[in-house]
Design a protein around this motif. Structure first.
Motif, PDB file in Angstrom:
ATOM      1  N   GLN A  33      -1.069  11.942 -17.853  1.00  0.00           N
ATOM      2  CA  GLN A  33      -2.001  10.847 -18.136  1.00  0.00           C
ATOM      3  C   GLN A  33      -2.090   9.847 -16.996  1.00  0.00           C
ATOM      4  O   GLN A  33      -3.196   9.444 -16.589  1.00  0.00           O
ATOM      5  N   THR A  34      -0.950   9.427 -16.469  1.00  0.00           N
ATOM      6  CA  THR A  34      -0.939   8.330 -15.493  1.00  0.00           C
ATOM      7  C   THR A  34      -0.994   8.805 -14.056  1.00  0.00           C
ATOM      8  O   THR A  34      -1.340   8.034 -13.168  1.00  0.00           O
ATOM      9  N   LYS A  35      -0.612  10.050 -13.801  1.00  0.00           N
ATOM     10  CA  LYS A  35      -0.599  10.616 -12.443  1.00  0.00           C
ATOM     11  C   LYS A  35       0.039   9.639 -11.445  1.00  0.00           C
ATOM     12  O   LYS A  35      -0.588   9.218 -10.465  1.00  0.00           O
ATOM     13  N   PRO A  36       1.289   9.276 -11.688  1.00  0.00           N
ATOM     14  CA  PRO A  36       1.933   8.288 -10.810  1.00  0.00           C
ATOM     15  C   PRO A  36       2.252   8.859  -9.441  1.00  0.00           C
ATOM     16  O   PRO A  36       2.461  10.061  -9.281  1.00  0.00           O
ATOM     17  N   ASP A  37       2.277   7.971  -8.447  1.00  0.00           N
ATOM     18  CA  ASP A  37       2.790   8.365  -7.144  1.00  0.00           C
ATOM     19  C   ASP A  37       4.146   7.726  -6.859  1.00  0.00           C
ATOM     20  O   ASP A  37       4.732   7.943  -5.797  1.00  0.00           O
ATOM     21  N   PHE A  39       3.438  -6.921 -16.376  1.00  0.00           N
ATOM     22  CA  PHE A  39       2.404  -5.960 -15.994  1.00  0.00           C
ATOM     23  C   PHE A  39       1.370  -5.702 -17.087  1.00  0.00           C
ATOM     24  O   PHE A  39       0.610  -4.737 -16.999  1.00  0.00           O
ATOM     25  N   GLU A  40       1.315  -6.568 -18.095  1.00  0.00           N
ATOM     26  CA  GLU A  40       0.439  -6.284 -19.231  1.00  0.00           C
ATOM     27  C   GLU A  40      -1.031  -6.179 -18.835  1.00  0.00           C
ATOM     28  O   GLU A  40      -1.810  -5.498 -19.516  1.00  0.00           O
ATOM     29  N   ASN A  41      -1.429  -6.817 -17.751  1.00  0.00           N
ATOM     30  CA  ASN A  41      -2.831  -6.770 -17.330  1.00  0.00           C
ATOM     31  C   ASN A  41      -3.005  -6.076 -15.981  1.00  0.00           C
ATOM     32  O   ASN A  41      -4.010  -6.293 -15.299  1.00  0.00           O
ATOM     33  N   ASN A  42      -2.042  -5.249 -15.614  1.00  0.00           N
ATOM     34  CA  ASN A  42      -2.110  -4.556 -14.330  1.00  0.00           C
ATOM     35  C   ASN A  42      -2.287  -3.057 -14.560  1.00  0.00           C
ATOM     36  O   ASN A  42      -1.348  -2.364 -14.944  1.00  0.00           O
ATOM     37  N   PRO A  43      -3.495  -2.524 -14.324  1.00  0.00           N
ATOM     38  CA  PRO A  43      -3.743  -1.102 -14.608  1.00  0.00           C
ATOM     39  C   PRO A  43      -3.035  -0.153 -13.646  1.00  0.00           C
ATOM     40  O   PRO A  43      -2.985   1.058 -13.916  1.00  0.00           O
ATOM     41  N   GLN A  44      -2.470  -0.670 -12.558  1.00  0.00           N
ATOM     42  CA  GLN A  44      -1.776   0.185 -11.596  1.00  0.00           C
ATOM     43  C   GLN A  44      -0.332   0.468 -11.992  1.00  0.00           C
ATOM     44  O   GLN A  44       0.312   1.331 -11.399  1.00  0.00           O
ATOM     45  N   VAL A  45       0.178  -0.259 -12.987  1.00  0.00           N
ATOM     46  CA  VAL A  45       1.561  -0.077 -13.432  1.00  0.00           C
ATOM     47  C   VAL A  45       1.557   0.240 -14.919  1.00  0.00           C
ATOM     48  O   VAL A  45       1.092  -0.557 -15.741  1.00  0.00           O
ATOM     49  N   PHE A  46       2.096   1.406 -15.263  1.00  0.00           N
ATOM     50  CA  PHE A  46       2.207   1.827 -16.662  1.00  0.00           C
ATOM     51  C   PHE A  46       3.647   1.640 -17.101  1.00  0.00           C
ATOM     52  O   PHE A  46       4.569   2.208 -16.517  1.00  0.00           O
ATOM     53  N   THR A  47       3.847   0.839 -18.132  1.00  0.00           N
ATOM     54  CA  THR A  47       5.200   0.559 -18.634  1.00  0.00           C
ATOM     55  C   THR A  47       5.465   1.372 -19.893  1.00  0.00           C
ATOM     56  O   THR A  47       4.700   1.331 -20.848  1.00  0.00           O
ATOM     57  N   PHE A  48       6.577   2.089 -19.876  1.00  0.00           N
ATOM     58  CA  PHE A  48       6.977   2.981 -20.973  1.00  0.00           C
ATOM     59  C   PHE A  48       8.395   2.619 -21.372  1.00  0.00           C
ATOM     60  O   PHE A  48       9.317   2.675 -20.561  1.00  0.00           O
ATOM     61  N   SER A  49       8.579   2.227 -22.623  1.00  0.00           N
ATOM     62  CA  SER A  49       9.889   1.790 -23.101  1.00  0.00           C
ATOM     63  C   SER A  49      10.246   2.519 -24.393  1.00  0.00           C
ATOM     64  O   SER A  49       9.480   2.518 -25.353  1.00  0.00           O
ATOM     65  N   VAL A  50      11.420   3.169 -24.389  1.00  0.00           N
ATOM     66  CA  VAL A  50      11.982   3.774 -25.597  1.00  0.00           C
ATOM     67  C   VAL A  50      13.243   2.985 -25.931  1.00  0.00           C
ATOM     68  O   VAL A  50      14.167   2.919 -25.118  1.00  0.00           O
ATOM     69  N   HIS A  51      13.321   2.400 -27.095  1.00  0.00           N
ATOM     70  CA  HIS A  51      14.358   1.425 -27.390  1.00  0.00           C
ATOM     71  C   HIS A  51      14.636   1.370 -28.890  1.00  0.00           C
ATOM     72  O   HIS A  51      13.880   1.925 -29.695  1.00  0.00           O
ATOM     73  N   GLY A  52      15.701   0.683 -29.243  1.00  0.00           N
ATOM     74  CA  GLY A  52      15.999   0.441 -30.643  1.00  0.00           C
ATOM     75  C   GLY A  52      15.045  -0.596 -31.214  1.00  0.00           C
ATOM     76  O   GLY A  52      14.995  -1.729 -30.733  1.00  0.00           O
ATOM     77  N   GLU A  53      14.299  -0.217 -32.237  1.00  0.00           N
ATOM     78  CA  GLU A  53      13.265  -1.097 -32.782  1.00  0.00           C
ATOM     79  C   GLU A  53      13.855  -2.383 -33.354  1.00  0.00           C
ATOM     80  O   GLU A  53      13.254  -3.463 -33.245  1.00  0.00           O
ATOM     81  N   GLY A  69       0.793  -1.213   0.000  1.00  0.00           N
ATOM     82  CA  GLY A  69       0.000   0.000   0.000  1.00  0.00           C
ATOM     83  C   GLY A  69       0.829   1.268   0.000  1.00  0.00           C
ATOM     84  O   GLY A  69       0.352   2.340   0.393  1.00  0.00           O
ATOM     85  N   LEU A  70       2.068   1.170  -0.470  1.00  0.00           N
ATOM     86  CA  LEU A  70       2.967   2.317  -0.506  1.00  0.00           C
ATOM     87  C   LEU A  70       2.860   3.091  -1.814  1.00  0.00           C
ATOM     88  O   LEU A  70       3.422   4.182  -1.938  1.00  0.00           O
ATOM     89  N   ALA A  71       2.187   2.532  -2.779  1.00  0.00           N
ATOM     90  CA  ALA A  71       1.940   3.205  -4.059  1.00  0.00           C
ATOM     91  C   ALA A  71       0.651   2.657  -4.647  1.00  0.00           C
ATOM     92  O   ALA A  71       0.269   1.509  -4.386  1.00  0.00           O
ATOM     93  N   LYS A  72      -0.022   3.493  -5.423  1.00  0.00           N
ATOM     94  CA  LYS A  72      -1.255   3.085  -6.085  1.00  0.00           C
ATOM     95  C   LYS A  72      -1.149   3.172  -7.598  1.00  0.00           C
ATOM     96  O   LYS A  72      -1.861   2.473  -8.318  1.00  0.00           O
ATOM     97  N   SER A  73      -0.275   4.062  -8.076  1.00  0.00           N
ATOM     98  CA  SER A  73      -0.100   4.249  -9.521  1.00  0.00           C
ATOM     99  C   SER A  73       1.385   4.398  -9.815  1.00  0.00           C
ATOM    100  O   SER A  73       2.013   5.362  -9.386  1.00  0.00           O
TER     101      SER A  73
END
Length: 300
Positions: free
Chosen positions: A221-225, A168-182, A146-150
């Motif tokens: 968009q994600t308003k992370p904590d 985390f593909e089915n976890n709405p509490q974790v947003f994964t953002f990846s910038v990488h070599g295609e 309970g130390l983080a919600k988003s």
């Protein structure tokens, strides 16, 4: 106070032929101490992770095989490592170090794991020198406690964070953002919440513009904590495995953009170092040390 997870076992879990990529884990703290950025009290050594935090995000059957050194030949080959009890212990300490860093961020805003960034480990596989996914384990820990919600995971290693995306593909509490070599490893990509695949040869200007624009959108968009940042320096033009063309200064500016975005919103950020494979170890160490220096200047 800038807090850094480090343990000597990070540097020596492998046979001689596999040790070059590990040298940076020893050299980074030494260089930072030499330059007066940190002192001994900034460094802590993590204990071994309690198994209760491994499953999830990893499947129990995978963890049992890993713990008992029972991976198949193909599974072990996929990790890139000759499997050993010492190597598994290293991964457990790395994951605990990332959890410890999460607690330090609550007081200091930012904390670092010299190792970590093991983002290719999925729920039931190890891959690309990653056996257990340290930031995924720590993110799950924060949610369970309970130390983080988003949570926002910002993965700027040159290789897609495929394991983290899958976990985390089915976890709405974790947003994964990846910038990488295609066109870089892993050649079979998973689906992050937001993937930006870059063409070979992308340099500072284009890269930094993308990061700046996307960070502003994502925080709104994600308003992370809580934020996890994987700060791989394999984006450098000198990197043997990278295929991008960032300069040392461009990589440093990237780190500034991430830390500035977190700090001005008062969002704690845990940093794991990720990849770096330039032929000259000094370039690797300097680029990683810049990440610490930027954070030190902004936060302390």
């Amino acid at each position: 106070m800038l807090k850094i997870a480090f343990d000597p076992i990070y540097a020596h879990p492998l046979p001689e032929g596999h040790r070059f990529p590990m040298l940076k884990y020893e050299l980074i703290p030494l260089q930072l101490k030499h330059e007066g950025i940190i002192r001994d009290q900034n460094i802590f050594s993590p204990e071994i992770l309690d198994e209760q935090w491994i499953c999830p995000p990893h499947e129990k059957t995978y963890w049992e095989k890993l713990k008992n050194l029972n991976l198949t030949y193909q599974e072990e080959k996929r990790t890139g490592f000759p499997l050993s009890a010492q190597l598994v212990e290293r991964e457990l300490r790395i994951a605990q170090g990332t959890i410890d860093c999460c607690h330090f961020t609550m007081n200091f805003g930012v904390a670092f794991n010299v190792a970590g960034g093991t983002h290719h480990a999925g729920s039931n596989w190890g891959e690309g020198f990653c056996l257990l996914n340290d930031q995924a384990i720590a993110a799950n820990y924060l949610l369970e406690k309970g130390l983080a919600k988003s949570i926002l995971i910002i993965d700027l290693d040159v290789h897609q964070g495929n394991g983290t995306a899958q976990i985390f593909e089915n976890n709405p509490q974790v947003f994964t953002f990846s910038v990488h070599g295609e066109k870089n490893f892993p050649f079979r990509k998973e689906k992050s919440d937001l993937d930006i695949g870059l063409a070979d040869g992308v340099g500072d200007q284009e890269y930094l513009q993308i990061i700046s624009e996307q960070l502003a959108k994502l925080f709104d968009q994600t308003k992370p904590d809580f934020v996890f940042f994987l700060s791989g320096v394999d984006v450098l033009a000198s990197d043997k495995l990278g295929k991008l063309a960032l300069t040392i200064e461009g990589c440093k500016q990237r780190d500034f953009l991430v830390f500035e975005a977190c700090k001005k919103r008062n969002i704690p950020v845990q940093v794991s170092m990720g990849g770096g494979y330039s032929a000259d170890i000094k370039i690797i160490v300097d680029a990683h040390c810049n990440t610490y220096k930027v954070a030190n200047e902004l936060y302390f």
